[in-house]
Scaffold this active site. Structure first.
Site, mmCIF file in Angstrom:
data_model
loop_
_atom_site.group_PDB
_atom_site.id
_atom_site.type_symbol
_atom_site.label_atom_id
_atom_site.label_comp_id
_atom_site.label_asym_id
_atom_site.label_seq_id
_atom_site.Cartn_x
_atom_site.Cartn_y
_atom_site.Cartn_z
ATOM 1 N N GLY A 149 -16.759 -47.309 -44.443
ATOM 2 C CA GLY A 149 -15.339 -47.634 -44.531
ATOM 3 C C GLY A 149 -15.071 -49.085 -44.873
ATOM 4 O O GLY A 149 -14.012 -49.413 -45.403
ATOM 5 N N ASN A 150 -16.044 -49.983 -44.596
ATOM 6 C CA ASN A 150 -15.834 -51.390 -44.907
ATOM 7 C C ASN A 150 -15.806 -51.656 -46.403
ATOM 8 O O ASN A 150 -15.420 -52.734 -46.850
ATOM 9 C CB ASN A 150 -16.928 -52.248 -44.258
ATOM 10 C CG ASN A 150 -18.323 -51.839 -44.699
ATOM 11 O OD1 ASN A 150 -18.661 -50.660 -44.703
ATOM 12 N ND2 ASN A 150 -19.140 -52.806 -45.059
ATOM 13 N N LYS A 185 -10.914 -33.800 -33.777
ATOM 14 C CA LYS A 185 -10.535 -34.903 -34.660
ATOM 15 C C LYS A 185 -9.016 -34.926 -34.852
ATOM 16 O O LYS A 185 -8.450 -34.028 -35.485
ATOM 17 C CB LYS A 185 -11.211 -34.744 -36.021
ATOM 18 C CG LYS A 185 -12.727 -34.708 -35.976
ATOM 19 C CD LYS A 185 -13.297 -36.086 -35.764
ATOM 20 C CE LYS A 185 -14.824 -36.058 -35.890
ATOM 21 N NZ LYS A 185 -15.425 -37.372 -35.703
ATOM 22 N N LYS A 206 -19.084 -37.457 -43.593
ATOM 23 C CA LYS A 206 -19.474 -37.739 -44.980
ATOM 24 C C LYS A 206 -20.953 -38.080 -45.122
ATOM 25 O O LYS A 206 -21.571 -37.786 -46.141
ATOM 26 C CB LYS A 206 -18.613 -38.851 -45.566
ATOM 27 C CG LYS A 206 -18.726 -40.187 -44.878
ATOM 28 C CD LYS A 206 -19.304 -41.250 -45.796
ATOM 29 C CE LYS A 206 -19.180 -42.628 -45.196
ATOM 30 N NZ LYS A 206 -20.221 -42.999 -44.265
ATOM 31 N N LYS A 223 -25.146 -41.733 -38.404
ATOM 32 C CA LYS A 223 -25.836 -42.209 -39.602
ATOM 33 C C LYS A 223 -27.342 -41.953 -39.498
ATOM 34 O O LYS A 223 -27.973 -41.496 -40.456
ATOM 35 C CB LYS A 223 -25.548 -43.700 -39.819
ATOM 36 C CG LYS A 223 -24.062 -44.000 -40.004
ATOM 37 C CD LYS A 223 -23.806 -45.464 -40.235
ATOM 38 C CE LYS A 223 -22.319 -45.775 -40.184
ATOM 39 N NZ LYS A 223 -21.500 -44.912 -41.045
#
Length: 317
Positions: free
Chosen positions: A17-18, A133, A217, A279
């Protein structure tokens, strides 16, 4: 001109996201730097697929339509799968454009393709029994109950701020457009796809149907990397290396770990569930399915060096 070398790597990149902004304007500026880092890899003869998150963006779209529909009966609410597809379109457009501009600036005769992507999930996935979510606008309890009765969606109270729709986070099973992505990848296109993990769909009787859900993702990227037998899965995040004892005096960076060592660290609780854990788990899924590959976790700015073995955390089978 730089080109795809016979010994160049086939790489699937998962952008954190960064690398993207919270508004279209902010994102347009940030993706210029992101594109430059991606083209650094391309310039060395590598072939890449780029995947990305869409959390802030799909939330923005969902909230905007929800707010507008509450204040203007002519404005429809936007179903969550369609909001996900919208986010893929505009993020992919900006990423593809920025990469293309950077390629042209460097005189690299390569091109991009953006594929709005669907991801098959299973209706019997346990995640659908416990959606967690939150998405969309805040509602009062009365509004949420009325909307639940009307749509069948699940709503839950969110930290004292109101009620919101909650959706499941099921496991990705198959990319619907994988054949098209594979062909573009093999032909040398820099493919932007599987944004936000892809739009979740059920497959029934040879037809597809969108479902309100959020797919991780990184897990979709891992599945795609294994399917395409990519040499490397690169998950880009805010840190240069994975660490144990994070944010303590005993913090230690990890250069390499195999699946056994990674599992040991997971059992010790070394990786935060909402941050590094998914991750690392995505990397384990990739090397588990394709043991010949290498998974890499590093920061965007260090990606080129990490691919060349100079930094980052490498995970192997």
């Amino acid at each position: 001109m730089p080109y795809i070398k016979s010994d160049g790597k086939r790489i699937v990149i998962a952008l954190g996201g960064n690398a993207l902004g919270n508004t279209p304007q902010e994102q347009l500026e940030l993706v210029k730097h992101t594109a430059a880092c991606i083209v650094d890899m391309v310039a060395e003869g590598n072939n890449v697929i780029v995947t990305h998150g869409n959390g802030p963006q799909v939330g923005m779209i969902n909230n905007a339509f929800a707010f507008a529909s509450q204040h203007d009966e002519k404005t429809p609410e936007m179903p969550f799968p369609e909001a996900g597809a919208m986010s893929q379109g505009y993020i992919g457009y900006q990423l593809s454009q920025a990469i293309l501009n950077e390629l042209r600036r460097r005189g690299i005769m390569r091109s991009t393709a953006n594929v709005v992507t669907q991801t098959v999930v299973y209706p019997d996935d346990p995640a659908f029994q416990n959606p967690t979510k939150p998405v969309g606008a805040f509602l009062t309890e009365e509004e949420a109950k009325a909307k639940a009765a009307e749509t069948g969606y699940t709503f839950k109270e969110d930290a004292g701020r109101g009620w919101r729709q909650v959706v499941a986070s099921p496991k990705p099973r198959r990319i619907v457009e994988s054949d098209a992505i594979q062909d573009l990848f093999d032909d040398g296109y820099i493919v932007v796809c599987t944004g936000g993990g892809g739009v979740p769909v059920f497959e029934r009787n040879d037809t597809y149907e969108g479902v309100p859900a959020v797919i991780d993702k990184d897990r979709s990227a891992a599945m795609m990397a294994a399917t395409f037998k990519a040499d490397m899965l690169v998950i880009l995040t805010a840190v240069e290396k994975v660490a144990i004892n994070f944010n303590t005096p005993e913090q230690a960076d990890i250069d390499t770990m195999d699946t056994a060592k990674a599992q040991e660290y997971i059992e010790q609780g070394q990786f935060a569930p909402g941050s590094m854990l998914p991750k690392v788990e995505a990397c384990l899924e990739y090397v588990g399915e394709y043991p010949q590959g290498k998974a890499l976790i590093t920061s965007l700015d260090k990606a080129k060096d990490a691919i060349n073995g100079l930094t980052g955390t490498t995970i192997t089978a």
